[in-house]
Design a protein around this motif. Sequence first.
Motif, PDB file in Angstrom:
ATOM      1  N   THR A  62      -0.301 -13.924  -5.486  1.00  0.00           N
ATOM      2  CA  THR A  62      -0.163 -13.045  -5.071  1.00  0.00           C
ATOM      3  C   THR A  62      -2.068 -12.751  -4.299  1.00  0.00           C
ATOM      4  O   THR A  62      -1.944 -12.144  -2.904  1.00  0.00           O
ATOM      5  CB  THR A  62      -0.636 -11.581  -5.908  1.00  0.00           C
ATOM      6  N   LEU A  78       3.092  -4.361  -2.321  1.00  0.00           N
ATOM      7  CA  LEU A  78       2.625  -4.245  -3.315  1.00  0.00           C
ATOM      8  C   LEU A  78       4.079  -3.317  -4.065  1.00  0.00           C
ATOM      9  O   LEU A  78       4.213  -2.414  -4.602  1.00  0.00           O
ATOM     10  CB  LEU A  78       0.896  -4.284  -4.227  1.00  0.00           C
ATOM     11  N   GLU A  79       4.542  -4.776  -5.181  1.00  0.00           N
ATOM     12  CA  GLU A  79       5.417  -3.648  -5.696  1.00  0.00           C
ATOM     13  C   GLU A  79       5.380  -4.600  -7.242  1.00  0.00           C
ATOM     14  O   GLU A  79       5.104  -5.377  -7.031  1.00  0.00           O
ATOM     15  CB  GLU A  79       6.928  -4.265  -5.694  1.00  0.00           C
ATOM     16  N   LYS A  86      -2.620  -3.268  -9.822  1.00  0.00           N
ATOM     17  CA  LYS A  86      -2.305  -3.040  -8.286  1.00  0.00           C
ATOM     18  C   LYS A  86      -3.525  -2.433  -7.810  1.00  0.00           C
ATOM     19  O   LYS A  86      -3.950  -3.445  -6.760  1.00  0.00           O
ATOM     20  CB  LYS A  86      -0.750  -2.349  -8.057  1.00  0.00           C
ATOM     21  N   THR A  87      -3.561  -1.499  -8.053  1.00  0.00           N
ATOM     22  CA  THR A  87      -4.824  -0.918  -7.557  1.00  0.00           C
ATOM     23  C   THR A  87      -6.188  -1.673  -8.015  1.00  0.00           C
ATOM     24  O   THR A  87      -7.133  -1.514  -7.114  1.00  0.00           O
ATOM     25  CB  THR A  87      -4.650   1.116  -8.367  1.00  0.00           C
ATOM     26  N   ASP A 146      -1.186   4.489  -2.044  1.00  0.00           N
ATOM     27  CA  ASP A 146      -1.040   4.048  -3.447  1.00  0.00           C
ATOM     28  C   ASP A 146       0.241   5.399  -3.496  1.00  0.00           C
ATOM     29  O   ASP A 146      -0.230   6.686  -3.589  1.00  0.00           O
ATOM     30  CB  ASP A 146      -2.436   4.805  -4.762  1.00  0.00           C
ATOM     31  N   GLU A 147       1.149   4.657  -4.539  1.00  0.00           N
ATOM     32  CA  GLU A 147       2.502   5.164  -4.610  1.00  0.00           C
ATOM     33  C   GLU A 147       3.578   5.636  -3.196  1.00  0.00           C
ATOM     34  O   GLU A 147       3.309   7.171  -3.379  1.00  0.00           O
ATOM     35  CB  GLU A 147       2.546   5.974  -5.375  1.00  0.00           C
ATOM     36  N   THR A 186       1.141   0.756  -2.407  1.00  0.00           N
ATOM     37  CA  THR A 186       1.962  -0.047  -3.021  1.00  0.00           C
ATOM     38  C   THR A 186       3.220   0.872  -3.978  1.00  0.00           C
ATOM     39  O   THR A 186       2.767   2.077  -3.012  1.00  0.00           O
ATOM     40  CB  THR A 186       1.129  -0.002  -4.739  1.00  0.00           C
ATOM     41  N   GLN A 187       3.767   0.137  -4.586  1.00  0.00           N
ATOM     42  CA  GLN A 187       5.057   1.594  -5.046  1.00  0.00           C
ATOM     43  C   GLN A 187       6.189   0.914  -6.479  1.00  0.00           C
ATOM     44  O   GLN A 187       5.516  -0.492  -6.373  1.00  0.00           O
ATOM     45  CB  GLN A 187       6.180   1.830  -3.992  1.00  0.00           C
ATOM     46  N   ASN A 188       5.978   1.920  -7.594  1.00  0.00           N
ATOM     47  CA  ASN A 188       6.920   1.486  -8.499  1.00  0.00           C
ATOM     48  C   ASN A 188       8.585   0.727  -8.836  1.00  0.00           C
ATOM     49  O   ASN A 188       9.066   2.259  -7.926  1.00  0.00           O
ATOM     50  CB  ASN A 188       6.810   2.863  -9.660  1.00  0.00           C
ATOM     51  N   LYS A 211       5.713  -8.539  -4.032  1.00  0.00           N
ATOM     52  CA  LYS A 211       5.903  -8.705  -6.267  1.00  0.00           C
ATOM     53  C   LYS A 211       4.927  -9.373  -7.555  1.00  0.00           C
ATOM     54  O   LYS A 211       5.093 -10.261  -7.279  1.00  0.00           O
ATOM     55  CB  LYS A 211       7.487  -8.751  -6.236  1.00  0.00           C
TER      56      LYS A 211
END
Length: 367
Positions: A62, A78-79, A86-87, A146-147, A186-188, A211
């Motif tokens: 990563t 980024l997942e 991630k953050t 973020d998200e 980033t995401q969930n 990922k």
Amino acid sequence: MADPSVPTPPPMNPAAGNAASNASSGDASKPRNLADVLREFSEHQQKMRDELAKVIVGQTDTIEQLLAAIFTRGHCLLEGVPGLAKTLMVSTLANILDVSFKRVQFTPDLMPSDITGTQVMEEDETGRRSFRFVEGPIFANILLADEINRTPPKTQAALLEAMQERQVSVGRETHALPEPFFTIATQNPVEQEGTYPLPEAQLDRFMFNIKIDYPSAEEEEKILMATTRGESATVNKILSARAILNCQKLVSSIAAGPLVIRYAAQLVRATRPSDESAPKYVQELVDWGAGPRAGQNLIAGGKAIAAMNGRFSVEPGDIQKIALPVLRHRIATNFQAQAEGMNTDSVIQRLLSDIPIPEPAKMERSK
């Protein structure tokens, strides 16, 4: 012989830069060749990895992909499930670079002007009124979205022009973003209630879709040991904004031969079910494949990998190394693929094993 066209990344620390220059060339006044410049660049990126390792445990691939995106002017998505740093990874990366950093927490009520900025009316001493543009958080070298899938498409679309053109249009005026500029979102992937999936046009703007997986047992023990002591690591700044721009010029000057270009093109074309070169399983399991931008990112990412390893040219192995993060968000599998337990990563892995690396043409002996 020295090549004056090759840019040299200026060191952040003048003393350290002089020491590195003397060590590589023996004389600070002597012009350096490409090998010396690549060696210094490789040392800089290794220092960046060492600084990140003070805070981030593991995640080697990563981090390598994030650095490759920075050195090629790319954006990253980024997942990963919550709690995988991630953050923290992005904020730490911003701390080791002498650049501005802004974080925006995307929420359903976030408006486009909350990101890009807005015009406010002001009145001077004479009573004359005029509009003044107030910059939003997007006017930073590194923007952490973020998200990003938590906000509606209207706000997501505010990033499209910024990511592609590196500018923002507000009213009749266009405002250039600072250089360098990177968007790291980033995401969930697990919790999808109340989310807004990114449209394909915006996904294609991201160079990498990275990922992040769970750490290994050994890495998890190190994380628990490091984060429960009540101590915080301090990282040092390695590169300035000007140095990053010079590094980007250096990476773009890395050679990509015809065989590498052909291999990247064959990989991308094989993902398209309508292409005659696509394998049968792609025609059956894929709705649509990657476009030409995927090939451009494969070559650009391969150049970054080659430069970080101190090499003058891209090898097919460099293309294979970044094929997953470049292609996984540019391929859409169908219901049949889901029924067979195949996802985009499985298709790409199979293509990497099935598509042979082109062989150089044999030179004919003159009679």
